[in-house]
Design a protein around this motif. Structure first.
Motif, PDB file in Angstrom:
ATOM      1  N   LEU A  10       0.831  -1.208   0.000  1.00 14.67           N
ATOM      2  CA  LEU A  10       0.000   0.000   0.000  1.00 14.67           C
ATOM      3  C   LEU A  10       0.865   1.258   0.000  1.00 14.67           C
ATOM      4  CD1 LEU A  10      -2.801  -1.103   2.478  1.00 14.67           C
ATOM      5  CD2 LEU A  10      -3.116  -0.510   0.067  1.00 14.67           C
ATOM      6  N   ARG A  11       1.956   1.229   0.740  1.00 16.13           N
ATOM      7  CA  ARG A  11       2.846   2.389   0.752  1.00 16.13           C
ATOM      8  C   ARG A  11       3.428   2.632  -0.645  1.00 16.13           C
ATOM      9  NH1 ARG A  11       5.898   0.937   4.506  1.00 16.13           N
ATOM     10  NH2 ARG A  11       7.584   0.001   3.294  1.00 16.13           N
ATOM     11  N   THR A  12       3.798   1.542  -1.322  1.00  7.67           N
ATOM     12  CA  THR A  12       4.331   1.668  -2.681  1.00  7.67           C
ATOM     13  C   THR A  12       3.312   2.302  -3.616  1.00  7.67           C
ATOM     14  OG1 THR A  12       5.801  -0.237  -2.398  1.00  7.67           O
ATOM     15  CG2 THR A  12       5.249   0.400  -4.652  1.00  7.67           C
ATOM     16  N   TRP A  13       2.058   1.823  -3.549  1.00  5.59           N
ATOM     17  CA  TRP A  13       1.014   2.395  -4.410  1.00  5.59           C
ATOM     18  C   TRP A  13       0.733   3.846  -4.038  1.00  5.59           C
ATOM     19  CZ3 TRP A  13      -0.297   0.641  -8.889  1.00  5.59           C
ATOM     20  CH2 TRP A  13      -0.190  -0.720  -9.180  1.00  5.59           C
ATOM     21  N   ARG A  14       0.753   4.158  -2.762  1.00  5.30           N
ATOM     22  CA  ARG A  14       0.502   5.546  -2.334  1.00  5.30           C
ATOM     23  C   ARG A  14       1.594   6.464  -2.879  1.00  5.30           C
ATOM     24  NH1 ARG A  14       2.599   8.513   1.522  1.00  5.30           N
ATOM     25  NH2 ARG A  14       3.541   6.770   2.683  1.00  5.30           N
ATOM     26  N   GLU A  15       2.831   6.028  -2.802  1.00  7.63           N
ATOM     27  CA  GLU A  15       3.931   6.859  -3.279  1.00  7.63           C
ATOM     28  C   GLU A  15       3.892   7.002  -4.801  1.00  7.63           C
ATOM     29  OE1 GLU A  15       7.253   4.809  -1.587  1.00  7.63           O
ATOM     30  OE2 GLU A  15       7.064   5.823   0.364  1.00  7.63           O
TER      31      GLU A  15
END
Length: 265
Positions: A10-15
């Protein structure tokens, strides 16, 4: 073996989307504290929260399954082959749509631009192409930009090529698809003929203003002009369906309409 957590994904997609934790929290009716806890693994998100965050981050359907699995839930979206009996209604509907659009060109492609279906308008444009390019699976980008494909017939090749490559770049940024990236690197490396050897593009008729960048392509001594429209399915619940795109080429001037209608059976 390292296991990727749902928080890391999720952090990867958010970034990738350029959102702060606070902005994502606002979009998902949550709090930045909860988003932080999910990303660091201090909190396990509910299935509903995983799907809500995936929706707000515009995560492709294929990757939503990966998020659910990483969070310990079953995949939500099936991945049904298009030739499966359960897809009969979809296939027949696509065939009717393509046939009904004739004599104008239309085709259906998957996420890697492999041609799933095409009508007689598309086959007409492909007249005379070498057999090695027509040996399946057909790929729309390869057929269009290959120096032995449609490229030599496209009068505004540099503009149209730039449009297609930019379109692929946007999709790669959205989905991070390795097959799509490999295709992009292949077609972007195709040589362009020197400017002096490219067919000159005659000035468009000033009485026919173009509403979008046209594809200007020669066929049997006639110069045809099209604008492209791409349609996808709303709220797909299957990976295969989510990755289908229907491209229709709309005649951009009266001369193109007249010529294509003259070819219609």
């Amino acid at each position: 073996m390292t296991t990727v957590t749902v928080g890391a994904l999720l952090r990867t997609w958010r970034e990738r989307r350029g959102f702060s934790q606070l902005e994502l929290a606002g979009r998902a009716d949550s709090s930045s504290r909860h988003i932080s806890f999910v990303e660091t693994g201090r909190s396990r998100p509910s299935e509903e929260m995983v799907l809500r965050l995936a929706d707000r981050l515009d995560v492709p359907v294929r990757d939503r399954n990966a998020l659910l699995l990483a969070a310990g839930y079953a995949p939500r979206y099936a991945h049904t082959p298009l030739d499966d009996p359960s897809m009969t209604v979809l296939r027949e509907g696509l065939e009717r749509l393509l046939t009904g659009y004739e004599p104008y060109p239309a085709l259906v492609v998957d996420a890697a631009y492999n041609v799933v279906a095409a009508n007689r308008g598309i086959m007409m444009l492909m007249d005379g192409m070498p057999e090695h390019l027509l040996a399946g699976p057909l790929n729309a980008m390869r057929l269009t930009l290959h120096p032995e494909g449609l490229a030599p017939r496209i009068r505004n090749l540099r503009e149209w090529r730039g449009h297609l490559l930019a379109q692929m770049e946007r999709q790669i940024a959205l989905a991070r698809s390795e097959p799509l990236r490999a295709l992009y690197e292949e077609v972007a490396a195709y040589p362009l003929p020197p400017a002096s050897e490219q067919p000159g593009d005659s000035e468009p008729d000033e009485a026919v203003p173009y509403i979008a960048l046209p594809l200007r392509i020669e066929h049997d001594g006639h110069l045809l002009s099209f604008v492209s429209s791409i349609s996808t399915f709303n709220t797909p619940m299957d990976v295969t369906v989510a990755e289908l795109a229907i491209e229709t080429l709309l005649p951009a001037d009266p001369a193109t309409v007249k010529y294509l209608r003259s070819l219609a059976p």
